[in-house]
Design a protein around this motif. Sequence first.
Motif, PDB file in Angstrom:
ATOM      1  N   LEU A 159     -37.197  60.978  29.793  1.00 39.04           N
ATOM      2  CA  LEU A 159     -36.495  60.670  28.550  1.00 39.04           C
ATOM      3  C   LEU A 159     -37.391  60.832  27.327  1.00 39.04           C
ATOM      4  N   GLU A 160     -38.672  60.470  27.474  1.00 34.74           N
ATOM      5  CA  GLU A 160     -39.578  60.537  26.325  1.00 34.74           C
ATOM      6  C   GLU A 160     -39.804  61.971  25.846  1.00 34.74           C
ATOM      7  N   HIS A 161     -39.644  62.939  26.738  1.00 38.08           N
ATOM      8  CA  HIS A 161     -39.830  64.343  26.363  1.00 38.08           C
ATOM      9  C   HIS A 161     -38.530  65.003  25.890  1.00 38.08           C
ATOM     10  N   ALA A 162     -37.435  64.320  26.073  1.00 35.75           N
ATOM     11  CA  ALA A 162     -36.146  64.869  25.634  1.00 35.75           C
ATOM     12  C   ALA A 162     -35.899  64.448  24.186  1.00 35.75           C
ATOM     13  N   THR A 163     -36.638  65.043  23.270  1.00 37.60           N
ATOM     14  CA  THR A 163     -36.473  64.726  21.854  1.00 37.60           C
ATOM     15  C   THR A 163     -35.249  65.457  21.300  1.00 37.60           C
ATOM     16  N   VAL A 164     -34.804  65.042  20.135  1.00 42.31           N
ATOM     17  CA  VAL A 164     -33.656  65.688  19.505  1.00 42.31           C
ATOM     18  C   VAL A 164     -33.942  67.172  19.278  1.00 42.31           C
ATOM     19  N   GLU A 165     -35.158  67.481  18.842  1.00 45.35           N
ATOM     20  CA  GLU A 165     -35.521  68.872  18.558  1.00 45.35           C
ATOM     21  C   GLU A 165     -35.475  69.722  19.831  1.00 45.35           C
ATOM     22  N   VAL A 166     -36.010  69.178  20.921  1.00 51.00           N
ATOM     23  CA  VAL A 166     -36.020  69.921  22.185  1.00 51.00           C
ATOM     24  C   VAL A 166     -34.613  70.075  22.731  1.00 51.00           C
ATOM     25  N   ILE A 167     -33.821  69.008  22.633  1.00 50.70           N
ATOM     26  CA  ILE A 167     -32.429  69.075  23.106  1.00 50.70           C
ATOM     27  C   ILE A 167     -31.653  70.126  22.315  1.00 50.70           C
ATOM     28  N   ALA A 168     -31.810  70.097  20.988  1.00 47.74           N
ATOM     29  CA  ALA A 168     -31.087  71.041  20.134  1.00 47.74           C
ATOM     30  C   ALA A 168     -31.475  72.480  20.461  1.00 47.74           C
ATOM     31  N   GLU A 169     -32.775  72.700  20.653  1.00 46.90           N
ATOM     32  CA  GLU A 169     -33.231  74.054  20.989  1.00 46.90           C
ATOM     33  C   GLU A 169     -32.658  74.503  22.322  1.00 46.90           C
ATOM     34  N   SER A 170     -32.667  73.596  23.310  1.00 49.00           N
ATOM     35  CA  SER A 170     -32.130  73.938  24.633  1.00 49.00           C
ATOM     36  C   SER A 170     -30.634  74.229  24.579  1.00 49.00           C
ATOM     37  N   ALA A 171     -29.934  73.524  23.691  1.00 47.19           N
ATOM     38  CA  ALA A 171     -28.486  73.711  23.571  1.00 47.19           C
ATOM     39  C   ALA A 171     -28.118  74.875  22.655  1.00 47.19           C
ATOM     40  N   GLY A 172     -29.121  75.427  21.954  1.00 46.68           N
ATOM     41  CA  GLY A 172     -28.858  76.540  21.057  1.00 46.68           C
ATOM     42  C   GLY A 172     -28.192  76.129  19.769  1.00 46.68           C
ATOM     43  N   VAL A 173     -28.490  74.897  19.311  1.00 46.71           N
ATOM     44  CA  VAL A 173     -27.928  74.424  18.044  1.00 46.71           C
ATOM     45  C   VAL A 173     -29.062  73.887  17.180  1.00 46.71           C
ATOM     46  N   SER A 174     -28.758  73.598  15.944  1.00 46.75           N
ATOM     47  CA  SER A 174     -29.758  73.010  15.045  1.00 46.75           C
ATOM     48  C   SER A 174     -29.764  71.497  15.212  1.00 46.75           C
ATOM     49  N   PRO A 175     -30.872  70.829  14.852  1.00 47.15           N
ATOM     50  CA  PRO A 175     -30.879  69.359  14.873  1.00 47.15           C
ATOM     51  C   PRO A 175     -29.753  68.771  14.021  1.00 47.15           C
ATOM     52  N   ARG A 176     -29.445  69.423  12.922  1.00 43.79           N
ATOM     53  CA  ARG A 176     -28.359  68.935  12.072  1.00 43.79           C
ATOM     54  C   ARG A 176     -27.034  68.957  12.833  1.00 43.79           C
ATOM     55  N   THR A 177     -26.797  70.036  13.567  1.00 40.69           N
ATOM     56  CA  THR A 177     -25.574  70.113  14.372  1.00 40.69           C
ATOM     57  C   THR A 177     -25.580  69.037  15.445  1.00 40.69           C
ATOM     58  N   PHE A 178     -26.745  68.795  16.041  1.00 39.59           N
ATOM     59  CA  PHE A 178     -26.858  67.737  17.048  1.00 39.59           C
ATOM     60  C   PHE A 178     -26.310  66.425  16.500  1.00 39.59           C
TER      61      PHE A 178
END
Length: 206
Positions: free
Chosen positions: A33-52
């Motif tokens: 969980l500690e490595h699943a940051t918003v930035e990493v999640i957004a990149e993996s999902a192909g969206v921007s942090p703002r979209t997240f």
Amino acid sequence: MPEATPTLRERKKAETWTTIHEAAASLAQQRGLEHATVEVIAESAGVSPRTFFNYFPTKEDAVLGLREPVLDPDEAAKLTGAADLLGQVTLLLVSVARSALGGTDTRRRRELLQRYPNLYRRQMEYMAKGEALVCEAVIAALADDPSWSGGAEGFSAEETARMLVMLAAVPAKFKATSSDFDPVIGLGPAELAPSLALFHFLQRKL
């Protein structure tokens, strides 16, 4: 009345929601969980942090696939004090809880909840919101029933409804924590029937 077919925009929003959730849950499960940051999640999902953040307020919500709970007004309208009110409220609680748990992989969710207690606390915040919605529906139902509108002796209708909702949660929690509970099947009327029968038996004995 048949459900309306989702529009293209609604389908795309649902797909984006699922993509973000799946990315978040997979990253938390595989990397922690500690490595699943918003930035990493957004990149993996192909969206921007703002979209997240348009879809989830926190990464914990994304990992668990949490949504704001929704109370179906048609289901709430069926509440009546005429027959097995506790069973009716139990089923309504389950329905509202299901609306908040938007993730599809229930086994993965349970594993993540066991590994990360803070996720469980976050999920319980959503369950509390759902219980509050059900409590409001119960208050309205009791107000329309002459035999319940005054509440229990010495207690208001609001207090009576809150106690009823708390009691109604017991059969669902009992079944959900039993050894034969299948999270894939979940809690439907058939699965809850034995727990409700036991609850009513105990009521009579006590």
